[in-house]
Design a protein around this motif. Structure first.
Motif, PDB file in Angstrom:
ATOM      1  N   UNK A 256       0.811  -1.224   0.000  1.00 14.78           N
ATOM      2  CA  UNK A 256       0.000   0.000   0.000  1.00 14.78           C
ATOM      3  C   UNK A 256       0.842   1.271   0.000  1.00 14.78           C
ATOM      4  N   UNK A 257       2.141   1.145   0.237  1.00 18.88           N
ATOM      5  CA  UNK A 257       3.006   2.326   0.266  1.00 18.88           C
ATOM      6  C   UNK A 257       4.289   2.040  -0.496  1.00 18.88           C
ATOM      7  N   UNK A 258       4.851   3.069  -1.070  1.00 25.26           N
ATOM      8  CA  UNK A 258       6.116   2.925  -1.783  1.00 25.26           C
ATOM      9  C   UNK A 258       7.219   2.644  -0.764  1.00 25.26           C
ATOM     10  N   UNK A 259       7.998   1.598  -1.018  1.00 26.86           N
ATOM     11  CA  UNK A 259       9.012   1.153  -0.073  1.00 26.86           C
ATOM     12  C   UNK A 259      10.418   1.289  -0.631  1.00 26.86           C
ATOM     13  N   UNK A 260      11.395   1.291   0.274  1.00 23.30           N
ATOM     14  CA  UNK A 260      12.788   1.213  -0.120  1.00 23.30           C
ATOM     15  C   UNK A 260      13.164  -0.234  -0.404  1.00 23.30           C
ATOM     16  N   UNK A 261      14.466  -0.474  -0.580  1.00 23.69           N
ATOM     17  CA  UNK A 261      14.931  -1.814  -0.942  1.00 23.69           C
ATOM     18  C   UNK A 261      14.741  -2.814   0.188  1.00 23.69           C
ATOM     19  N   UNK A 262      14.911  -2.379   1.418  1.00 26.55           N
ATOM     20  CA  UNK A 262      14.761  -3.265   2.579  1.00 26.55           C
ATOM     21  C   UNK A 262      14.434  -2.410   3.792  1.00 26.55           C
ATOM     22  N   UNK A 263      13.986  -3.068   4.863  1.00 25.10           N
ATOM     23  CA  UNK A 263      13.519  -2.339   6.035  1.00 25.10           C
ATOM     24  C   UNK A 263      14.596  -2.121   7.102  1.00 25.10           C
ATOM     25  N   UNK A 264      15.543  -3.000   7.171  1.00 29.90           N
ATOM     26  CA  UNK A 264      16.467  -2.982   8.300  1.00 29.90           C
ATOM     27  C   UNK A 264      17.173  -1.645   8.456  1.00 29.90           C
ATOM     28  N   UNK A 265      17.706  -1.104   7.366  1.00 31.80           N
ATOM     29  CA  UNK A 265      18.485   0.135   7.466  1.00 31.80           C
ATOM     30  C   UNK A 265      17.644   1.292   7.979  1.00 31.80           C
ATOM     31  N   UNK A 266      16.415   1.407   7.467  1.00 31.94           N
ATOM     32  CA  UNK A 266      15.527   2.480   7.926  1.00 31.94           C
ATOM     33  C   UNK A 266      15.162   2.273   9.384  1.00 31.94           C
ATOM     34  N   UNK A 267      14.871   1.037   9.758  1.00 31.78           N
ATOM     35  CA  UNK A 267      14.484   0.757  11.146  1.00 31.78           C
ATOM     36  C   UNK A 267      15.634   1.053  12.101  1.00 31.78           C
ATOM     37  N   UNK A 268      16.832   0.657  11.731  1.00 34.63           N
ATOM     38  CA  UNK A 268      17.999   0.934  12.569  1.00 34.63           C
ATOM     39  C   UNK A 268      18.230   2.436  12.686  1.00 34.63           C
ATOM     40  N   UNK A 300      22.981   4.914   8.882  1.00 36.36           N
ATOM     41  CA  UNK A 300      22.943   3.727   8.014  1.00 36.36           C
ATOM     42  C   UNK A 300      22.157   3.937   6.723  1.00 36.36           C
ATOM     43  N   UNK A 301      21.604   5.129   6.529  1.00 37.67           N
ATOM     44  CA  UNK A 301      20.867   5.471   5.313  1.00 37.67           C
ATOM     45  C   UNK A 301      21.332   6.848   4.844  1.00 37.67           C
ATOM     46  N   UNK A 302      21.004   7.182   3.596  1.00 40.01           N
ATOM     47  CA  UNK A 302      21.309   8.518   3.099  1.00 40.01           C
ATOM     48  C   UNK A 302      20.194   9.472   3.512  1.00 40.01           C
ATOM     49  N   UNK A 303      20.588  10.604   4.071  1.00 36.98           N
ATOM     50  CA  UNK A 303      19.620  11.613   4.489  1.00 36.98           C
ATOM     51  C   UNK A 303      19.491  12.679   3.411  1.00 36.98           C
ATOM     52  N   UNK A 304      18.254  13.027   3.065  1.00 36.86           N
ATOM     53  CA  UNK A 304      18.050  14.136   2.132  1.00 36.86           C
ATOM     54  C   UNK A 304      17.928  15.450   2.880  1.00 36.86           C
ATOM     55  N   UNK A 305      17.572  15.369   4.163  1.00 34.64           N
ATOM     56  CA  UNK A 305      17.414  16.559   4.994  1.00 34.64           C
ATOM     57  C   UNK A 305      17.822  16.237   6.417  1.00 34.64           C
TER      58      UNK A 305
END
Length: 310
Positions: A256-268, A300-305
């Protein structure tokens, strides 16, 4: 110790995750002996006194979908309480959810300590409230005393991709956003985390999960100092959930929502930035948040802001 990386790693505390169930019972003069809503609790097991984080889940989601995120935060020395189903499926009005969250805080005063592992004490003088998506809106509403005042002083507020409605001018009641900069007069520090993909449609069947104009960017614009703001560039509105979410609702989180490649990095990242923020403003340990401010590339992820209102 690499201060900037420390909060993104598992903390030193051993964690127990358990449920506190509800049952039908009469209200005593002081409180319910069981919570009005079932709770998922993540708590350190080592003896000590720990700050408390109340975490409000997103619309149509289960609190169990956040168990890995709650575990991460608790491992750094926090008791995390996640109530289930603060909302009703029908209707956009969040009034009852706000009342339910306030009721939970009242229950914590009299009952939380007896529900925790032996020798673990909750420090409700260091209480923070966090929420994801619609739960983020409810967290802001309670902190702003919309509908009802909090029975406890809230020391810090966290909105994880908070959403106030479907689009500009179509907020769910009671509205939070005013569209006036720095208009949310919150007597507490605020962390807003956003998803770069949340404002994008996954497909023609579903609207954006966090539409521009009623989500993280606008929430931060209306905050006053002190406030922190981070946006994960290539991750979506539900990417901080557990690696695997089962059942009908769990399966929906993948489509139902646009996702990234995997969840772990965002969750961490979400868990780590929550820890850094809470340590800075509840424990007066600002070195972790300042290290990330000075070296945002360590995330662990790239920040845009990333932005700070001091």
């Amino acid at each position: 110790m690499d201060l900037a990386k420390y909060v993104f790693e598992k903390g030193s505390k051993h964690v127990k995750i358990f449920t506190v169930e509800t049952k039908t019972c009469k209200k005593t003069e002081k409180s319910y002996t069981t919570p009005a809503k079932p709770l998922l609790v993540a708590s350190p097991v080592e003896e000590g006194e720990y700050p408390v984080v109340v975490f409000l889940h997103g619309y149509l989601l289960y609190n169990s979908f956040y168990s890995q995120l709650l575990h991460h935060v608790a491992s750094h020395g926090f008791v995390v309480i996640a109530p289930q189903q603060l909302y009703v499926v029908s209707g956009p009005d969040t009034t009852e959810e706000i009342k339910s969250a306030a009721s939970l805080l009242d229950w914590l005063v009299h009952n939380l300590a007896s529900s925790l592992p032996p020798n673990v004490q909750p420090n409700l003088a260091k209480l923070s409230i966090a929420g994801h998506s619609r739960g983020g809106k409810v967290a802001f509403a309670l902190a702003l005393s919309k509908v009802v005042s909090s029975p406890l002083k809230i020391s810090a507020l966290i909105g994880i991709d908070p959403v106030d409605g479907m689009d500009m001018g179509n907020q769910t009641p009671p509205p939070i956003l005013t569209y006036t900069p720095n208009s949310l007069k919150l007597d507490m520090p605020v962390l807003v985390v956003g998803s770069g993909l949340g404002e994008l449609k996954r497909n023609a069947l579903f609207p954006p999960a966090a539409p521009k104009g009623v989500s993280h960017e606008q929430f931060f614009k209306e905050c006053c100092a002190p406030a922190c703001y981070f946006v994960a560039k290539d991750y979506g509105h539900l990417d901080m959930l557990d690696d695997e979410t089962k059942g009908f609702r769990g399966n929906l989180t993948y489509c139902i929502a646009k996702n990234g490649k995997e969840r772990k990095s965002m969750r961490v990242f979400v868990g780590g930035i929550m820890v850094a923020f809470l340590k800075a403003y509840l424990e007066n340990e600002r070195e972790f948040l300042m290290a990330i401010k000075d070296e945002p590339g360590v995330a662990p992820i790239e920040l845009s802001t990333f932005s700070f209102l001091d």
